[in-house]
Design an enzyme around this catalytic site. Structure first.
Site, PDB file in Angstrom:
ATOM      1  N   ASN A  13       0.427   0.184  19.968  1.00 62.57           N
ATOM      2  CA  ASN A  13      -0.737  -0.130  19.183  1.00 62.57           C
ATOM      3  C   ASN A  13       0.031  -1.388  18.350  1.00 62.57           C
ATOM      4  O   ASN A  13       0.807  -1.041  17.144  1.00 62.57           O
ATOM      5  CB  ASN A  13      -1.422   0.766  18.168  1.00 62.57           C
ATOM      6  CG  ASN A  13      -2.389   0.430  17.131  1.00 62.57           C
ATOM      7  OD1 ASN A  13      -2.632  -0.725  17.122  1.00 62.57           O
ATOM      8  ND2 ASN A  13      -2.458   1.280  16.278  1.00 62.57           N
ATOM      9  N   LYS A  15      -1.008  -3.255  16.056  1.00 62.48           N
ATOM     10  CA  LYS A  15      -2.015  -3.535  14.960  1.00 62.48           C
ATOM     11  C   LYS A  15      -2.138  -4.994  14.432  1.00 62.48           C
ATOM     12  O   LYS A  15      -2.386  -5.727  15.363  1.00 62.48           O
ATOM     13  CB  LYS A  15      -1.086  -2.856  13.693  1.00 62.48           C
ATOM     14  CG  LYS A  15      -0.670  -1.113  14.233  1.00 62.48           C
ATOM     15  CD  LYS A  15      -0.504  -0.452  12.993  1.00 62.48           C
ATOM     16  CE  LYS A  15      -0.389   0.980  13.505  1.00 62.48           C
ATOM     17  NZ  LYS A  15       0.129   1.845  12.459  1.00 62.48           N
ATOM     18  N   HIS A  98      -9.023   4.584  14.384  1.00 62.41           N
ATOM     19  CA  HIS A  98      -7.607   4.877  13.916  1.00 62.41           C
ATOM     20  C   HIS A  98      -7.679   5.119  12.415  1.00 62.41           C
ATOM     21  O   HIS A  98      -8.649   4.524  11.905  1.00 62.41           O
ATOM     22  CB  HIS A  98      -7.023   3.466  14.147  1.00 62.41           C
ATOM     23  CG  HIS A  98      -5.530   3.496  13.885  1.00 62.41           C
ATOM     24  ND1 HIS A  98      -4.978   3.455  12.673  1.00 62.41           N
ATOM     25  CD2 HIS A  98      -4.418   3.811  14.752  1.00 62.41           C
ATOM     26  CE1 HIS A  98      -3.570   3.766  12.705  1.00 62.41           C
ATOM     27  NE2 HIS A  98      -3.385   4.040  14.032  1.00 62.41           N
ATOM     28  N   GLU A 100      -6.254   3.793  10.080  1.00 56.15           N
ATOM     29  CA  GLU A 100      -6.199   2.549   9.503  1.00 56.15           C
ATOM     30  C   GLU A 100      -7.393   2.191   9.055  1.00 56.15           C
ATOM     31  O   GLU A 100      -8.078   1.468   8.144  1.00 56.15           O
ATOM     32  CB  GLU A 100      -5.101   1.719   9.797  1.00 56.15           C
ATOM     33  CG  GLU A 100      -3.732   2.013   9.458  1.00 56.15           C
ATOM     34  CD  GLU A 100      -2.493   1.674  10.293  1.00 56.15           C
ATOM     35  OE1 GLU A 100      -3.068   0.763  11.221  1.00 56.15           O
ATOM     36  OE2 GLU A 100      -1.389   2.064  10.373  1.00 56.15           O
ATOM     37  N   GLU A 170      -2.874  11.727  15.648  1.00 62.78           N
ATOM     38  CA  GLU A 170      -2.367  11.105  14.698  1.00 62.78           C
ATOM     39  C   GLU A 170      -2.416  11.607  13.506  1.00 62.78           C
ATOM     40  O   GLU A 170      -3.291  11.151  12.674  1.00 62.78           O
ATOM     41  CB  GLU A 170      -2.717   9.599  14.935  1.00 62.78           C
ATOM     42  CG  GLU A 170      -2.515   8.894  16.292  1.00 62.78           C
ATOM     43  CD  GLU A 170      -2.469   7.385  16.018  1.00 62.78           C
ATOM     44  OE1 GLU A 170      -1.224   7.033  16.634  1.00 62.78           O
ATOM     45  OE2 GLU A 170      -2.799   6.551  15.307  1.00 62.78           O
ATOM     46  N   GLY A 176       3.404   5.493  10.532  1.00 62.91           N
ATOM     47  CA  GLY A 176       4.300   4.203   9.660  1.00 62.91           C
ATOM     48  C   GLY A 176       5.127   4.668   8.617  1.00 62.91           C
ATOM     49  O   GLY A 176       5.528   3.779   7.636  1.00 62.91           O
ATOM     50  N   SER A 216       4.991   7.819  14.145  1.00 63.67           N
ATOM     51  CA  SER A 216       6.287   7.396  14.186  1.00 63.67           C
ATOM     52  C   SER A 216       7.212   7.850  15.349  1.00 63.67           C
ATOM     53  O   SER A 216       8.176   8.357  15.167  1.00 63.67           O
ATOM     54  CB  SER A 216       6.956   7.912  12.942  1.00 63.67           C
ATOM     55  OG  SER A 216       6.452   7.463  11.738  1.00 63.67           O
TER      56      SER A 216
HETATM   57  P1  PGA Z   1       3.616   4.403  13.966  1.00 61.69           P
HETATM   58  O1  PGA Z   1       2.072   4.157  14.273  1.00 61.69           O
HETATM   59  O2  PGA Z   1       4.282   4.559  15.387  1.00 61.69           O
HETATM   60  O3  PGA Z   1       4.073   3.098  13.457  1.00 61.69           O
HETATM   61  O4  PGA Z   1       3.708   5.324  13.151  1.00 61.69           O
HETATM   62  C1  PGA Z   1       1.366   4.600  15.166  1.00 61.69           C
HETATM   63  C2  PGA Z   1      -0.197   4.465  15.170  1.00 61.69           C
HETATM   64  O5  PGA Z   1      -0.686   4.137  14.072  1.00 61.69           O
HETATM   65  O6  PGA Z   1      -0.768   4.335  16.143  1.00 61.69           O
END
Ligand code: PGA
Length: 256
Positions: A13, A15, A98, A100, A170, A176, A216
């Site tokens: 992803n 982003k 997601h 976010e 998630e 993140g 992560s």
């Molecule tokens: P990350 O993001 O691996 O940077 O924690 C995962 C995601 O949001 O899909």
């Protein structure tokens, strides 16, 4: 992973990262590194990068997806894109729900459901994200939250359509942040989500569904997480922006 029952899918992803030219360079670097993968490899990219990504991945085992989709076929929805528009790009996957989007853009269970149904009707594979916040975990609501989010998102989705759904667990507190769920924590919730799917659909349907972990996941922790029986892949943010690191995760996903 349990490759006898379901596909392992390692998805990036990106982003809000990478320009079209950076996209081409990154996929050119990644292609040879993942050429031997036995799991599915997907990169979900910003809309503006889709054509460059599809072109750069042509003839490889890398599939391209995007990070959201609107439910209407067309109309006055500034800033959104429809399944019909996406169909001409060559993208095959869509991330929906997601955290976010839920946190920063007012995505609700209702709109997640509308987007999921539109993507499936448009012939796309959906990576549906669910997960609890730190407060919810601390107050003991993790299972309730993932059950609610999963059931709401899949309202009106048939068992046949479920074959094109991947669930990504998630935990919001792990995205993140560099903080990862332990192997056991990830497996416990993934296993619970599979129970939810069995309740909503059927046991076989649940066993055949790919349930990823995201939050992560990186080159160092992927093998442990993916060795868990109910962790069928990863949705990877930060580490998907580094081709070598991402390829190490893909290798871990090809281990069985
Ligand atoms: P990350 O993001 O691996 O940077 O924690 C995962 C995601 O949001 O899909």
């Amino acid at each position: 992973m349990n490759t006898a029952l379901r596909k392992t899918v390692i998805a990036g992803n990106w982003k809000m990262n990478n320009t079209p030219s950076e996209t081409k360079a990154m996929i050119a670097e990644l292609r040879p590194l993942v050429a031997d993968a036995t799991c599915d490899v997907v990169l979900c990219v910003p809309y503006v990068d889709v054509f460059a990504a599809v072109e750069a991945a042509a003839g490889s085992n890398i599939k391209i997806g995007v990070e959201n989709i609107h439910w209407a076929e067309k109309g006055a929805y500034t800033g959104e894109i429809s399944a019909k528009m996406l169909a001409e790009t060559g993208a095959e996957y869509v991330i929906v729900g997601h955290s976010e989007r839920r946190q920063y853009f007012n995505e609700t269970d209702k709109t997640v459901n509308l987007r999921t149904k539109a993507a499936l009707a448009g012939g796309f594979k959906v990576i549906l994200c669910v997960g609890e916040t730190l407060d919810q975990r601390r107050s003991g609501y993790t299972f309730e939250v993932v059950r609610h989010q999963t059931a709401m998102a899949l309202t009106g989705v048939s068992a046949d359509e479920l074959k094109n759904v991947i669930i990504a667990y998630e935990p919001v507190w792990a995205i993140g942040t560099g903080e990862t769920a332990t192997d056991e924590q990830a497996n416990e919730v993934n296993c619970y989500i599979r129970k939810v799917l069995a309740d909503l659909y059927c046991e076989n349907c649940a066993n055949a569904t790919t349930i990823q972990y995201g939050g992560s996941m990186n080159a160092g922790n992927a093998a442990g997480l993916l060795a868990q029986p109910d962790v069928d892949g990863g949705l990877i943010g930060g580490a998907s922006l580094k081709p070598v690191d991402f390829s190490v995760i893909v290798k871990a996903g090809s281990a069985e």
